[in-house]
Write an enzyme that holds these catalytic residues in place. Structure first.
Site, PDB file in Angstrom:
ATOM      1  N   HIS A   1       0.854  -1.144  -0.003  1.00 53.09           N
ATOM      2  CA  HIS A   1      -0.139  -0.105   0.173  1.00 53.09           C
ATOM      3  C   HIS A   1       0.866   1.380  -0.273  1.00 53.09           C
ATOM      4  O   HIS A   1       0.731   2.268  -0.625  1.00 53.09           O
ATOM      5  CB  HIS A   1      -0.767  -0.105   1.018  1.00 53.09           C
ATOM      6  CG  HIS A   1      -2.145   1.030   1.139  1.00 53.09           C
ATOM      7  ND1 HIS A   1      -1.886   2.395   1.305  1.00 53.09           N
ATOM      8  CD2 HIS A   1      -3.292   0.948   0.682  1.00 53.09           C
ATOM      9  CE1 HIS A   1      -2.813   2.986   1.040  1.00 53.09           C
ATOM     10  NE2 HIS A   1      -3.703   2.110   0.816  1.00 53.09           N
ATOM     11  N   ARG A   2       1.932   1.366   0.758  1.00 52.69           N
ATOM     12  CA  ARG A   2       2.676   2.513   0.882  1.00 52.69           C
ATOM     13  C   ARG A   2       2.179   3.699   1.579  1.00 52.69           C
ATOM     14  O   ARG A   2       2.923   4.883   1.732  1.00 52.69           O
ATOM     15  CB  ARG A   2       3.326   2.931  -0.376  1.00 52.69           C
ATOM     16  CG  ARG A   2       4.457   1.646  -0.868  1.00 52.69           C
ATOM     17  CD  ARG A   2       5.051   2.141  -1.941  1.00 52.69           C
ATOM     18  NE  ARG A   2       5.900   3.326  -1.836  1.00 52.69           N
ATOM     19  CZ  ARG A   2       6.611   3.796  -2.884  1.00 52.69           C
ATOM     20  NH1 ARG A   2       6.722   3.420  -3.971  1.00 52.69           N
ATOM     21  NH2 ARG A   2       7.219   4.850  -2.467  1.00 52.69           N
ATOM     22  N   ASP A   3       0.877   3.935   1.860  1.00 54.37           N
ATOM     23  CA  ASP A   3       0.258   5.088   2.486  1.00 54.37           C
ATOM     24  C   ASP A   3      -0.994   4.764   3.222  1.00 54.37           C
ATOM     25  O   ASP A   3      -1.896   5.204   3.016  1.00 54.37           O
ATOM     26  CB  ASP A   3      -0.082   6.153   1.208  1.00 54.37           C
ATOM     27  CG  ASP A   3      -0.297   7.478   1.836  1.00 54.37           C
ATOM     28  OD1 ASP A   3       0.226   7.806   2.991  1.00 54.37           O
ATOM     29  OD2 ASP A   3      -0.929   8.243   1.179  1.00 54.37           O
ATOM     30  N   LEU A   4      -0.815   3.652   4.292  1.00 57.89           N
ATOM     31  CA  LEU A   4      -1.802   3.306   5.150  1.00 57.89           C
ATOM     32  C   LEU A   4      -2.112   4.218   5.989  1.00 57.89           C
ATOM     33  O   LEU A   4      -1.379   4.584   6.992  1.00 57.89           O
ATOM     34  CB  LEU A   4      -1.290   1.963   5.473  1.00 57.89           C
ATOM     35  CG  LEU A   4      -2.495   0.844   6.072  1.00 57.89           C
ATOM     36  CD1 LEU A   4      -3.414   0.903   5.065  1.00 57.89           C
ATOM     37  CD2 LEU A   4      -1.949  -0.145   6.493  1.00 57.89           C
TER      38      LEU A   4
ATOM     39  N   ASN B   1      -7.024   6.995   3.893  1.00 57.43           N
ATOM     40  CA  ASN B   1      -7.062   5.963   2.912  1.00 57.43           C
ATOM     41  C   ASN B   1      -7.893   4.759   3.322  1.00 57.43           C
ATOM     42  O   ASN B   1      -7.795   3.673   2.619  1.00 57.43           O
ATOM     43  CB  ASN B   1      -5.758   5.660   2.531  1.00 57.43           C
ATOM     44  CG  ASN B   1      -5.003   6.915   1.934  1.00 57.43           C
ATOM     45  OD1 ASN B   1      -5.729   7.876   1.522  1.00 57.43           O
ATOM     46  ND2 ASN B   1      -3.715   7.118   2.147  1.00 57.43           N
TER      47      ASN B   1
END
Length: 73
Positions: free
Chosen positions: A64-67, A71
């Site tokens: 995911h890299r942007d949890l 989001n």
């Protein structure tokens, strides 16, 4: 079943646009801001859904890299 569908991706120069399935209930941060803290039973239920979605992504080579709450829909 717990992952928002991507309809299409468009790149224009250095910009990337993602067209996603509409999540009409908003995000988790908005929900908590309006309703207050989650009850334990609800938090456990949604945490399990999040775990299942992340496990599926990892099994298929995605991360995911942007949890963050903004989001989580």
């Amino acid at each position: 079943p717990y992952i928002v569908r991507v309809h299409s991706v468009l790149q224009r120069k250095q910009y990337i646009f993602l067209f996603l399935e509409f999540a009409h209930n908003g995000d988790l941060l908005g929900f908590i801001s309006k309703k207050g803290a989650l009850r334990e039973k609800q938090a456990c239920f949604w945490s399990r859904q999040l775990y299942d979605a992340l496990a599926y992504m990892q099994e298929n080579g995605y991360c995911h890299r942007d949890l963050k709450c903004e989001n989580l829909l």
